[in-house]
Enzyme design. Structure first.
Site, PDB file in Angstrom:
ATOM      1  N   GLU A   1      -4.933  -8.782  -0.331  1.00 55.31           N
ATOM      2  CA  GLU A   1      -5.737  -8.441   0.858  1.00 55.31           C
ATOM      3  C   GLU A   1      -7.182  -8.315   0.424  1.00 55.31           C
ATOM      4  O   GLU A   1      -7.503  -7.526  -0.477  1.00 55.31           O
ATOM      5  CB  GLU A   1      -5.269  -7.125   1.497  1.00 55.31           C
ATOM      6  CG  GLU A   1      -3.968  -7.268   2.247  1.00 55.31           C
ATOM      7  CD  GLU A   1      -3.563  -6.017   3.029  1.00 55.31           C
ATOM      8  OE1 GLU A   1      -4.452  -5.297   3.527  1.00 55.31           O
ATOM      9  OE2 GLU A   1      -2.345  -5.779   3.125  1.00 55.31           O
TER      10      GLU A   1
ATOM     11  N   GLU B   1       0.836  -1.209   0.000  1.00 51.86           N
ATOM     12  CA  GLU B   1       0.000   0.000   0.000  1.00 51.86           C
ATOM     13  C   GLU B   1       0.871   1.259   0.000  1.00 51.86           C
ATOM     14  O   GLU B   1       0.721   2.152   0.838  1.00 51.86           O
ATOM     15  CB  GLU B   1      -0.974  -0.011   1.186  1.00 51.86           C
ATOM     16  CG  GLU B   1      -1.963  -1.152   1.088  1.00 51.86           C
ATOM     17  CD  GLU B   1      -3.211  -1.024   1.973  1.00 51.86           C
ATOM     18  OE1 GLU B   1      -3.276  -0.139   2.831  1.00 51.86           O
ATOM     19  OE2 GLU B   1      -4.135  -1.838   1.775  1.00 51.86           O
TER      20      GLU B   1
HETATM   21  O1  AHR Z   1      -5.286  -5.840   6.953  1.00 48.91           O
HETATM   22  C1  AHR Z   1      -5.227  -4.660   7.670  1.00 48.91           C
HETATM   23  C2  AHR Z   1      -4.573  -3.517   6.897  1.00 48.91           C
HETATM   24  O2  AHR Z   1      -5.354  -3.190   5.806  1.00 48.91           O
HETATM   25  C3  AHR Z   1      -3.214  -3.808   6.296  1.00 48.91           C
HETATM   26  O3  AHR Z   1      -2.189  -3.630   7.188  1.00 48.91           O
HETATM   27  C4  AHR Z   1      -3.125  -2.789   5.201  1.00 48.91           C
HETATM   28  O4  AHR Z   1      -2.310  -3.217   4.148  1.00 48.91           O
HETATM   29  C5  AHR Z   1      -4.570  -2.574   4.803  1.00 48.91           C
HETATM   30  O5  AHR Z   1      -4.892  -1.239   4.740  1.00 48.91           O
END
Ligand code: AHR
Length: 494
Positions: free
Chosen positions: A299, A173
């Site tokens: 994610e 990110e």
């Molecule tokens: O999964 C929680 C958070 O969500 C992670 O650390 C980040 O990459 C995303 O914003």
């Protein structure tokens, strides 16, 4: 009766088992307490890893684990997590609850965990606050078998042989918590950092993953591919069914206390991933017409309010049948895109967001999402087949949600695995399933169903569990079945 057609002659792509991957970050009680309790814990453990959790993950056939973050990855300095534990540097986990991170779980412990689970390793490196040298030395430490300063350091710390790193993420990110970069700036940094992610071992060619977009940021995908597309194997995508911004519309952000309307809003938000994936793939097809770069959804999952009374920075939430429906429909969508999606990692394995396992001291429970992953494990490494189901929409709304969402694959032995989600909260679905050029002879089926808000608790761990599904007949070579509302059903067809 809805028609469900499966075409075994239309073999589309391999469903990489890593689509069923997971993510574990130094966040809340995912690593500490959830996966790792330390060698001196009263909780049954092997080299510090909780045996009950490891066994459950093994049974679920967890294929690959991403670590150490997340936002934590771009603050993580790997050398703080090696060597004598009592001498390891402590840090504040500023992203997640401001708690002290004592680094007792580091590189050696992560690979020990992977070896106990029997899964591959996906390491995420630090671009946001790290250096090229630090990243390069980490790769050398983990994967170099010869004589070098880092491999000697590894040996000094008790590990002779290098480990196998299947995937390596260059930042996380970086448009946000990983450095607030523009796509152009990141793409150029990516080119530089990845140069030093060396393949030290012929048998360990590292698969490099660049930080991709958040949700519908198609511009990020376009720019990063334009500048650095020829230097990566995969581009990541993050998409959460994150309802917290909808609170102002009267939406309940509780993981367990919600109305039928909230249920459908969540499913519609989850189903949006279909459009988001397709549009990113459209951009990729322009920038990468040879289709060299894979899409990695590293994610995804639901994001609700934390359980009342728990640390807001720990992201601990319960998990209901609604989450199971989200998991079932999302995994069907990933299967359908398995020509481009080669890995996905649900957030996060234990005690954080849409977890498959929850723990409380020595107690442990399997969530409804766990049962979906276990049920869908039969798709791992199969061949995706052409398939189609007719369906009405479910729920009332302007944005449609199909009532039935499916995928079908063929195993090596010729068996067909079909998974069908009925998203309706109250309507059964009568389906007639036909396999082209084959009369169905034998079927075994399994289902997970319940009321939309059902969940497991530490005192009642089997409120939601899979059961054999028998509500079908084989008629004229077709399967005629009646699917319960709010259910996910798997057919194994011979
Ligand atoms: O999964 C929680 C958070 O969500 C992670 O650390 C980040 O990459 C995303 O914003």
């Amino acid at each position: 009766m809805e028609k469900y057609l499966i075409n075994p002659n239309q073999k589309i792509s391999k469903i990489n088992k890593d689509i069923y991957g997971h993510f574990s970050e130094h966040l809340g009680r995912c690593i500490y307490e959830g996966l790792y309790v330390g060698e001196n814990s009263e909780i049954d453990n092997v080299n510090g890893m909780r045996s009950d959790v490891v066994n459950a993950l093994k049974e679920m056939k967890l294929p690959v684990l991403r670590w150490p973050g997340g936002c934590f990855a771009d603050e993580y300095h790997w050398k703080d997590g090696i060597g004598e534990k009592s001498a390891r540097k402590k840090m504040i986990n500023t992203h997640w609850g401001g708690v002290v991170e004592d680094n007792s779980f580091g590189t050696h412990e992560f690979f020990e965990l992977c070896s106990q689970i029997g899964c591959d390793a996906y390491i995420n490196g630090n671009v946001g606050s790290g250096t090229v040298q630090e990243m390069s030395e980490w790769v050398e430490y983990m994967t170099f078998g010869g004589l070098s300063p880092m491999s000697e350091l590894r040996r000094k710390n008790g590990r002779e042989e290098p480990w196998r790193v299947k995937y390596f993420g260059v930042g996380n990110e970086n448009w946000g918590c990983g450095g607030n970069m523009t796509p152009e700036f990141y793409a150029n940094l990516y080119r530089r950092f990845q140069t030093y992610v060396r393949d030290y071992d012929r048998d360990n060619r590292i698969y490099r993953i660049a930080c991709g977009p958040n949700a519908s940021d198609y511009n990020w995908t376009d720019k990063v591919l334009q500048i650095a597309g020829n230097k990566m194997n995969g581009l990541s995508l993050h998409y959460y069914t994150d309802m917290r911004g909808r609170r102002k519309d009267g939406f309940s952000c509780s993981a367990t206390e919600f109305a039928t309307q909230d249920y459908y809003e969540v499913l519609k938000s989850a189903y949006r991933i279909e459009e988001i994936i397709s549009r990113h793939i459209d951009v990729m097809n322009v920038r990468d017409p040879q289709r060299r770069v894979d899409l990695i959804v590293d994610e995804w999952g639901t994001w609700f309010d934390v359980e009342p009374g728990t640390n807001p920075g720990f992201l601990y939430q319960q998990n209901t049948m609604r989450d199971a429906i989200v998991a079932g429909l999302t995994l069907n969508i990933f299967n359908k895109h398995s020509d481009r999606i080669k890995m996905a990692n649900i957030a996060q394995t234990v005690n954080v967001l849409q977890a498959v396992v929850l723990t409380d001291g020595e107690k442990m429970l399997l969530t409804p999402t766990y049962h979906i992953f276990k049920m869908y494990a039969d798709h791992q490494n199969n061949t995706l087949l052409g398939s189609y189901i007719t369906t009405p929409d479910a729920g009332e709304s302007t944005r449609p949600l199909p009532q039935l969402i499916e995928s079908a694959s063929m195993a090596e032995d010729g068996k067909i695995i079909a998974t069908v989600v009925n998203t309706s909260d109250c309507e059964k679905a009568a389906i007639s399933c036909q396999v082209a050029d084959r009369a169905v002879k034998q079927v075994k089926a399994q289902t997970l169903c319940g009321k939309i808000g059902d969940y497991n608790t530490f005192d009642s761990k089997e409120n939601v569990k899979t059961a054999e599904f028998t509500d079908f007949v084989i008629k004229n070579g077709c399967i005629e079945a009646t699917l319960s509302p709010c259910s996910v059903t798997k057919f194994v067809i011979e």
